[in-house]
Write a protein that holds these residues in place. Structure first.
Motif, PDB file in Angstrom:
ATOM      1  N   THR A 167       0.830  -1.205   0.000  1.00  0.00           N
ATOM      2  CA  THR A 167       0.000   0.000   0.000  1.00  0.00           C
ATOM      3  C   THR A 167       0.864   1.255   0.000  1.00  0.00           C
ATOM      4  O   THR A 167       0.554   2.239  -0.682  1.00  0.00           O
ATOM      5  CB  THR A 167      -0.927   0.012   1.230  1.00  0.00           C
ATOM      6  OG1 THR A 167      -1.801  -1.113   1.175  1.00  0.00           O
ATOM      7  CG2 THR A 167      -1.772   1.287   1.272  1.00  0.00           C
ATOM      8  N   THR A 168       1.966   1.235   0.747  1.00  0.00           N
ATOM      9  CA  THR A 168       2.870   2.388   0.778  1.00  0.00           C
ATOM     10  C   THR A 168       3.444   2.646  -0.602  1.00  0.00           C
ATOM     11  O   THR A 168       3.493   3.800  -1.070  1.00  0.00           O
ATOM     12  CB  THR A 168       3.995   2.150   1.796  1.00  0.00           C
ATOM     13  OG1 THR A 168       3.420   1.929   3.093  1.00  0.00           O
ATOM     14  CG2 THR A 168       4.920   3.360   1.865  1.00  0.00           C
ATOM     15  N   PHE A 169       3.881   1.593  -1.300  1.00  0.00           N
ATOM     16  CA  PHE A 169       4.356   1.757  -2.682  1.00  0.00           C
ATOM     17  C   PHE A 169       3.248   2.368  -3.543  1.00  0.00           C
ATOM     18  O   PHE A 169       3.494   3.307  -4.315  1.00  0.00           O
ATOM     19  CB  PHE A 169       4.759   0.395  -3.258  1.00  0.00           C
ATOM     20  CG  PHE A 169       6.176  -0.013  -2.976  1.00  0.00           C
ATOM     21  CD1 PHE A 169       7.162   0.127  -3.939  1.00  0.00           C
ATOM     22  CD2 PHE A 169       6.530  -0.559  -1.753  1.00  0.00           C
ATOM     23  CE1 PHE A 169       8.472  -0.262  -3.699  1.00  0.00           C
ATOM     24  CE2 PHE A 169       7.828  -0.955  -1.488  1.00  0.00           C
ATOM     25  CZ  PHE A 169       8.813  -0.810  -2.469  1.00  0.00           C
ATOM     26  N   ASN A 170       2.052   1.814  -3.424  1.00  0.00           N
ATOM     27  CA  ASN A 170       0.940   2.282  -4.255  1.00  0.00           C
ATOM     28  C   ASN A 170       0.584   3.743  -3.987  1.00  0.00           C
ATOM     29  O   ASN A 170       0.142   4.461  -4.896  1.00  0.00           O
ATOM     30  CB  ASN A 170      -0.293   1.410  -4.007  1.00  0.00           C
ATOM     31  CG  ASN A 170      -0.264   0.113  -4.783  1.00  0.00           C
ATOM     32  OD1 ASN A 170       0.198   0.073  -5.923  1.00  0.00           O
ATOM     33  ND2 ASN A 170      -0.742  -0.958  -4.174  1.00  0.00           N
ATOM     34  N   ALA A 194       7.270   9.892 -12.425  1.00  0.00           N
ATOM     35  CA  ALA A 194       8.253   8.958 -12.986  1.00  0.00           C
ATOM     36  C   ALA A 194       8.718   7.972 -11.916  1.00  0.00           C
ATOM     37  O   ALA A 194       8.852   6.773 -12.178  1.00  0.00           O
ATOM     38  CB  ALA A 194       9.437   9.721 -13.561  1.00  0.00           C
ATOM     39  N   ASN A 195       8.966   8.472 -10.706  1.00  0.00           N
ATOM     40  CA  ASN A 195       9.325   7.578  -9.603  1.00  0.00           C
ATOM     41  C   ASN A 195       8.205   6.578  -9.331  1.00  0.00           C
ATOM     42  O   ASN A 195       8.453   5.392  -9.087  1.00  0.00           O
ATOM     43  CB  ASN A 195       9.598   8.384  -8.330  1.00  0.00           C
ATOM     44  CG  ASN A 195      10.941   9.081  -8.340  1.00  0.00           C
ATOM     45  OD1 ASN A 195      11.821   8.756  -9.136  1.00  0.00           O
ATOM     46  ND2 ASN A 195      11.110  10.044  -7.442  1.00  0.00           N
ATOM     47  N   ALA A 196       6.967   7.066  -9.346  1.00  0.00           N
ATOM     48  CA  ALA A 196       5.834   6.185  -9.070  1.00  0.00           C
ATOM     49  C   ALA A 196       5.731   5.076 -10.111  1.00  0.00           C
ATOM     50  O   ALA A 196       5.421   3.923  -9.783  1.00  0.00           O
ATOM     51  CB  ALA A 196       4.539   7.001  -9.039  1.00  0.00           C
ATOM     52  N   SER A 197       5.983   5.416 -11.359  1.00  0.00           N
ATOM     53  CA  SER A 197       5.960   4.405 -12.412  1.00  0.00           C
ATOM     54  C   SER A 197       7.011   3.330 -12.154  1.00  0.00           C
ATOM     55  O   SER A 197       6.746   2.124 -12.326  1.00  0.00           O
ATOM     56  CB  SER A 197       6.204   5.066 -13.773  1.00  0.00           C
ATOM     57  OG  SER A 197       6.240   4.107 -14.806  1.00  0.00           O
ATOM     58  N   PHE A 198       8.183   3.743 -11.729  1.00  0.00           N
ATOM     59  CA  PHE A 198       9.245   2.787 -11.401  1.00  0.00           C
ATOM     60  C   PHE A 198       8.844   1.919 -10.210  1.00  0.00           C
ATOM     61  O   PHE A 198       9.001   0.690 -10.231  1.00  0.00           O
ATOM     62  CB  PHE A 198      10.531   3.547 -11.107  1.00  0.00           C
ATOM     63  CG  PHE A 198      11.643   2.693 -10.564  1.00  0.00           C
ATOM     64  CD1 PHE A 198      12.274   1.757 -11.354  1.00  0.00           C
ATOM     65  CD2 PHE A 198      12.048   2.827  -9.240  1.00  0.00           C
ATOM     66  CE1 PHE A 198      13.306   0.962 -10.855  1.00  0.00           C
ATOM     67  CE2 PHE A 198      13.062   2.045  -8.730  1.00  0.00           C
ATOM     68  CZ  PHE A 198      13.693   1.105  -9.536  1.00  0.00           C
ATOM     69  N   LEU A 199       8.317   2.544  -9.163  1.00  0.00           N
ATOM     70  CA  LEU A 199       7.927   1.798  -7.968  1.00  0.00           C
ATOM     71  C   LEU A 199       6.798   0.815  -8.279  1.00  0.00           C
ATOM     72  O   LEU A 199       6.740  -0.285  -7.706  1.00  0.00           O
ATOM     73  CB  LEU A 199       7.508   2.758  -6.860  1.00  0.00           C
ATOM     74  CG  LEU A 199       8.610   3.662  -6.304  1.00  0.00           C
ATOM     75  CD1 LEU A 199       8.032   4.683  -5.327  1.00  0.00           C
ATOM     76  CD2 LEU A 199       9.702   2.846  -5.626  1.00  0.00           C
ATOM     77  N   ASN A 200       5.902   1.196  -9.172  1.00  0.00           N
ATOM     78  CA  ASN A 200       4.818   0.295  -9.548  1.00  0.00           C
ATOM     79  C   ASN A 200       5.342  -0.952 -10.263  1.00  0.00           C
ATOM     80  O   ASN A 200       4.757  -2.034 -10.154  1.00  0.00           O
ATOM     81  CB  ASN A 200       3.807   1.020 -10.427  1.00  0.00           C
ATOM     82  CG  ASN A 200       2.956   2.001  -9.640  1.00  0.00           C
ATOM     83  OD1 ASN A 200       2.822   1.891  -8.433  1.00  0.00           O
ATOM     84  ND2 ASN A 200       2.390   2.989 -10.329  1.00  0.00           N
ATOM     85  N   GLN A 201       6.437  -0.806 -10.982  1.00  0.00           N
ATOM     86  CA  GLN A 201       7.047  -1.979 -11.607  1.00  0.00           C
ATOM     87  C   GLN A 201       7.570  -2.950 -10.556  1.00  0.00           C
ATOM     88  O   GLN A 201       7.495  -4.165 -10.725  1.00  0.00           O
ATOM     89  CB  GLN A 201       8.193  -1.553 -12.527  1.00  0.00           C
ATOM     90  CG  GLN A 201       7.776  -0.784 -13.758  1.00  0.00           C
ATOM     91  CD  GLN A 201       8.975  -0.422 -14.614  1.00  0.00           C
ATOM     92  OE1 GLN A 201       9.672  -1.290 -15.146  1.00  0.00           O
ATOM     93  NE2 GLN A 201       9.243   0.867 -14.729  1.00  0.00           N
ATOM     94  N   ILE A 202       8.100  -2.409  -9.463  1.00  0.00           N
ATOM     95  CA  ILE A 202       8.659  -3.247  -8.405  1.00  0.00           C
ATOM     96  C   ILE A 202       7.588  -4.134  -7.795  1.00  0.00           C
ATOM     97  O   ILE A 202       7.834  -5.306  -7.474  1.00  0.00           O
ATOM     98  CB  ILE A 202       9.324  -2.369  -7.329  1.00  0.00           C
ATOM     99  CG1 ILE A 202      10.569  -1.675  -7.906  1.00  0.00           C
ATOM    100  CG2 ILE A 202       9.700  -3.190  -6.095  1.00  0.00           C
ATOM    101  CD1 ILE A 202      11.233  -0.710  -6.941  1.00  0.00           C
ATOM    102  N   ILE A 203       6.386  -3.600  -7.632  1.00  0.00           N
ATOM    103  CA  ILE A 203       5.319  -4.357  -6.963  1.00  0.00           C
ATOM    104  C   ILE A 203       4.311  -4.920  -7.957  1.00  0.00           C
ATOM    105  O   ILE A 203       3.210  -5.303  -7.573  1.00  0.00           O
ATOM    106  CB  ILE A 203       4.591  -3.481  -5.927  1.00  0.00           C
ATOM    107  CG1 ILE A 203       3.979  -2.235  -6.594  1.00  0.00           C
ATOM    108  CG2 ILE A 203       5.528  -3.094  -4.797  1.00  0.00           C
ATOM    109  CD1 ILE A 203       3.022  -1.475  -5.695  1.00  0.00           C
ATOM    110  N   ALA A 204       4.706  -5.003  -9.217  1.00  0.00           N
ATOM    111  CA  ALA A 204       3.772  -5.500 -10.232  1.00  0.00           C
ATOM    112  C   ALA A 204       3.371  -6.938  -9.961  1.00  0.00           C
ATOM    113  O   ALA A 204       2.251  -7.347 -10.269  1.00  0.00           O
ATOM    114  CB  ALA A 204       4.398  -5.373 -11.624  1.00  0.00           C
ATOM    115  N   ASN A 205       4.262  -7.729  -9.388  1.00  0.00           N
ATOM    116  CA  ASN A 205       3.970  -9.130  -9.101  1.00  0.00           C
ATOM    117  C   ASN A 205       4.352  -9.463  -7.664  1.00  0.00           C
ATOM    118  O   ASN A 205       5.259 -10.258  -7.419  1.00  0.00           O
ATOM    119  CB  ASN A 205       4.734 -10.043 -10.064  1.00  0.00           C
ATOM    120  CG  ASN A 205       4.375  -9.801 -11.512  1.00  0.00           C
ATOM    121  OD1 ASN A 205       5.170  -9.263 -12.270  1.00  0.00           O
ATOM    122  ND2 ASN A 205       3.163 -10.179 -11.898  1.00  0.00           N
TER     123      ASN A 205
END
Length: 469
Positions: A71-74, A120-131
């Motif tokens: 949730t924090t990442f999101n 841009a940071n959020a897009s990167f972080l979303n990749q980290i938690i994609a799976n």
């Protein structure tokens, strides 16, 4: 060369592609009855649910904590954009003459540029938690438990502790507390709070993780790595100077507090069998992504310095992009032995022999232990040093570098904390059975912004310690 990542346990999962780990050992914070030794977190939880020594509350609390991290990442984008929007609101409260002057400076444009960097940071972080299911936790499929994160909300204060980073808050990635408790409904059933709002403390850990990418996996972080990791690697090579390169794989090196895994990766790249150990879910998610889901040098871009406008020398320095990684993580030599164990150092490596059925024996199994900015994460430093001594093989070496910023000093969670000075730590090490040598002070920063107007320098203590018979 492409590598296959295999998880062992009650399920067998296969992934193909340029994956780094030939196996990845994911232990939970709890000890487990695991017959295979190396397992994926989901497999552990499959077996944990059947174990009488752990309650459903214990298992659910672990899952809740992981869900809160996701949730924090999101919520990073909303939280950070809210903080930047506060600056816009403040701007509108000023007299018109002042606003005109700031317009001439391009202040509004700077705020817009920061918004873009945050996204841009959020897009990167979303990749980290994609799976996130790679860690085996069930997560909410709707938005029911996610509330808007607001940095201005009262009660979002830090829970205490210290950080090696130079942020104003005092968080630390090696946190041993959970962000959200498990509640009982009075009938023995655990219930999760319906909504979780990430705190300042949560977001500080996430921002620190972004900076850790710079330290471990960018050209910009090379100076810090040279100051910290190079002396440690040189000491390791010196200790095993009589061992031919092709035989180094027979020598096991442990790196507790591995963070994003660069030091452990570098040691494996030297030919040693190396295992990293990390506790923080933030670091584990991020390290898994950079090591196993990255197939190009400088594939990703982050903007690590846009979260504070204080002590900024220029707009360019604050908005500068950092490309990661600087090396291809999957490009280890053929036959490399590199693994990562997730969980608490004391619980995994400190267990007495045969105290937990099926757990890999640790006593005398390691030829070297390398602790970088780690030993001050201890609640009880005596136990840390005893564990390091016990798991080392006869004649094994402990290589240490770091400060003594005791992470649990003045903590708000009532955790015990033993805080020694440097000379006391060295004396303790000798009493436990180490012979210290190569002692010196090394000045270094930690996730520092080299272009900022303020920086902190640690006068770290370095030594090589041989286990005495």
């Amino acid at each position: 060369m492409d590598k296959q990542l295999t998880f062992y346990g009650t399920h067998l999962l296969h992934h193909t592609g340029p994956l780094l780990f030939s196996n990845i050992s994911i232990y939970p914070r709890l000890s487990s009855d695991n017959p295979s030794g190396f397992v994926h977190r989901s497999c552990i939880y499959s077996s944990l649910a059947k174990m009488s020594q752990f309650s459903e509350e214990d298992i659910q609390e672990e899952q809740i904590h992981f869900s809160n991290v996701i949730t924090t990442f999101n919520q990073y984008a909303q939280y950070s954009l809210n903080a930047n929007n506060r600056r816009r609101k403040d701007l509108y409260t000023l007299p018109q003459a002042d606003k005109d002057l700031l317009d001439d400076l391009g202040y509004k444009q700077k705020l817009s540029d920061v918004d873009k960097a945050i996204l841009a940071n959020a897009s990167f972080l979303n990749q980290i938690i994609a799976n996130p299911e790679i860690f085996g936790h069930e997560l909410p499929t709707d938005g029911a438990d996610i509330d808007e994160a607001d940095p201005s909300t009262p009660g979002n204060a830090s829970s205490g502790g210290h950080s090696h980073s130079n942020a104003h808050s005092h968080s630390h990635g090696h946190s041993h507390s959970h962000s959200s408790p498990v509640f009982s409904d009075g009938h023995g059933q655990s219930q999760r709070p319906k909504k979780y709002r990430p705190t300042d403390f949560d977001m500080d850990k996430l921002r620190s993780t972004i900076k850790q990418f710079v330290r471990d996996w960018s050209d910009e972080g090379k100076e810090e790595r040279e100051a910290c990791y190079k002396p440690m690697k040189d000491a390791l090579l010196d200790h095993f100077s009589d061992i031919p390169f092709e035989e180094r794989r027979n020598f096991r090196v442990l790196v507790p507090g591995a963070g994003l895994g660069r030091l452990a990766y570098d040691v494996a790249n030297l030919g040693f069998a190396c295992q990293g150990n990390e506790f923080s879910h933030y670091m584990l998610l991020a390290s898994y992504f950079i090591l196993n889901r990255t197939d190009q040098i400088e594939q990703h871009t982050v903007y690590p310095y846009v979260h504070s406008f204080s002590n900024v020398s220029s707009r360019e320095s604050m908005l500068r992009a950092v490309r990661i990684p600087d090396v291809l993580p999957s490009a280890l030599p053929p036959g490399s032995d590199f693994s990562l164990v997730a969980g608490d150092f004391e619980e995994i490596y400190g267990a007495e022999e045969n105290s937990v059925k099926g757990q890999e024996p640790q006593s005398g199994q390691w030829d070297a232990v390398m602790t970088c900015f780690f030993i001050d994460t201890a609640k009880n430093i005596v136990n840390y040093l005893r564990i390091i001594h016990r798991i080392l093989a006869p004649g094994g070496v402990w290589i240490n570098m770091g400060p003594l910023l005791w992470h649990f000093e003045n903590n708000a969670t009532n955790d015990p904390s033993v805080e020694l000075d440097l000379e006391e730590v060295k004396t303790l090490a000798r009493k436990i059975g180490f012979e210290l040598s190569n002692e010196r002070t090394i000045d270094t920063t930690y996730t520092s912004n080299a272009q900022a107007m303020l920086g902190y320098v640690y006068h770290t203590s370095f030594w090589t310690a041989k286990k005495l018979p």
